[in-house]
Design a protein around this motif. Structure first.
Motif, PDB file in Angstrom:
ATOM      1  N   ILE A  56      76.607 100.034   4.191  1.00  0.00           N
ATOM      2  CA  ILE A  56      75.947 100.640   3.023  1.00  0.00           C
ATOM      3  C   ILE A  56      74.913 101.675   3.453  1.00  0.00           C
ATOM      4  CG2 ILE A  56      74.386 100.152   1.088  1.00  0.00           C
ATOM      5  CD1 ILE A  56      75.947  97.541   0.700  1.00  0.00           C
ATOM      6  N   SER A  79      86.270  96.960  -1.970  1.00  0.00           N
ATOM      7  CA  SER A  79      85.278  97.945  -1.533  1.00  0.00           C
ATOM      8  C   SER A  79      85.955  99.151  -0.887  1.00  0.00           C
ATOM      9  CB  SER A  79      84.295  97.311  -0.549  1.00  0.00           C
ATOM     10  OG  SER A  79      83.533  96.333  -1.188  1.00  0.00           O
ATOM     11  N   GLU A 101      83.346 101.692  -2.641  1.00  0.00           N
ATOM     12  CA  GLU A 101      82.055 101.199  -3.127  1.00  0.00           C
ATOM     13  C   GLU A 101      81.678  99.950  -2.336  1.00  0.00           C
ATOM     14  OE1 GLU A 101      78.721 100.953  -4.424  1.00  0.00           O
ATOM     15  OE2 GLU A 101      79.802 102.519  -5.488  1.00  0.00           O
ATOM     16  N   GLN A 118      78.975  98.427  -2.197  1.00  0.00           N
ATOM     17  CA  GLN A 118      78.023  97.546  -2.890  1.00  0.00           C
ATOM     18  C   GLN A 118      78.666  96.230  -3.333  1.00  0.00           C
ATOM     19  OE1 GLN A 118      74.946  98.214  -2.886  1.00  0.00           O
ATOM     20  NE2 GLN A 118      74.765 100.411  -2.683  1.00  0.00           N
ATOM     21  N   LEU A 170      77.889  92.999  -1.436  1.00  0.00           N
ATOM     22  CA  LEU A 170      76.622  92.292  -1.602  1.00  0.00           C
ATOM     23  C   LEU A 170      76.793  90.968  -2.355  1.00  0.00           C
ATOM     24  CD1 LEU A 170      74.289  95.264  -2.612  1.00  0.00           C
ATOM     25  CD2 LEU A 170      74.604  94.259  -0.343  1.00  0.00           C
ATOM     26  N   CYS A 172      70.875  91.121  -4.943  1.00  0.00           N
ATOM     27  CA  CYS A 172      71.960  92.030  -5.367  1.00  0.00           C
ATOM     28  C   CYS A 172      71.488  92.929  -6.499  1.00  0.00           C
ATOM     29  CB  CYS A 172      73.170  91.231  -5.853  1.00  0.00           C
ATOM     30  SG  CYS A 172      74.085  90.419  -4.572  1.00  0.00           S
ATOM     31  N   GLY A 180      68.889  95.773  -5.778  1.00  0.00           N
ATOM     32  CA  GLY A 180      69.424  97.003  -5.207  1.00  0.00           C
ATOM     33  C   GLY A 180      68.735  97.460  -3.938  1.00  0.00           C
ATOM     34  N   ILE A 182      68.771  97.115  -0.156  1.00  0.00           N
ATOM     35  CA  ILE A 182      69.626  96.604   0.915  1.00  0.00           C
ATOM     36  C   ILE A 182      68.810  95.926   2.011  1.00  0.00           C
ATOM     37  CG2 ILE A 182      69.711  98.798   2.167  1.00  0.00           C
ATOM     38  CD1 ILE A 182      72.551  96.194   1.858  1.00  0.00           C
TER      39      ILE A 182
END
Length: 189
Positions: A26, A74, A79, A81, A84, A150, A153, A155
């Protein structure tokens, strides 16, 4: 047999390294090459678990499928994300596994204890039921924090919690339970 042991070790390392690989994928978009590697790790985990039976093995297979699906989704959606959410899924599955065993004649921890110790006295049965309840509370807490990381947002917070702090809490819970178990066993022997 050596290949299966190597796969087991690689699978364990992949689980531990998962949060850091996700963080890299990410944080550094050029490292999205990690996504197929993560999917492969989960497929290898499925290979190791092939042929194993029991509730715990089914849960681990389900988690490996979930990890593979999240990794492949993903890649497909471009994506990262989605990755997560894996710790949230892990905690939900483990809570379901442990919690549902409380509605049976033998809790999950009791089954594990009987596998190792043999027959248990009534005090041991009560103790293992209580330990199962404590693990349920842990999965609720840990899953809630994983969910919050999560949704937040961030990381870095996500990686810190899911890559280190939750493992430390889990280790402390294992250690505390072991110390209590030793005292309980002494009291009833």
């Amino acid at each position: 047999m050596r290949a299966k042991q190597a796969l087991t070790i690689a699978g364990g390392l992949a689980v531990i390294g998962w949060p850091f690989a996700v963080w890299l994928a990410i944080s550094y978009p050029k490292l999205h090459i990690l996504l197929p590697i993560l999917a492969l790790c989960f497929v290898l985990r499925l290979c190791v678990l092939r042929g194993k039976t029991g509730a715990l093995s089914r849960a681990f297979k389900g988690l490996a499928w979930a990890g593979a699906v999240l990794s492949l989704a993903s890649i497909w959606m471009r994506e990262a994300q989605l990755l997560l959410w894996y710790p949230v899924v892990v905690n939900a599955v483990m809570l379901t596994l442990f919690g549902s065993s409380l509605f049976t004649t033998m809790s999950l921890i009791e089954r594990l204890a009987r596998w190792r110790e043999g027959d248990l006295p009534p005090a041991g049965v009560r103790y293992t039921r209580r330990v199962t309840q404590v693990w349920c509370l842990f999965f609720i807490f840990n899953g809630s924090v994983a969910l919050w990381t999560c949704l937040a947002g961030n990381i870095h917070w996500w990686t810190l919690w899911n890559g280190m702090v939750s493992y430390l809490f889990m280790g402390m819970l294992f250690a505390a339970e072991w110390l209590v178990r030793v005292r309980v066993k002494r009291r009833y022997e």
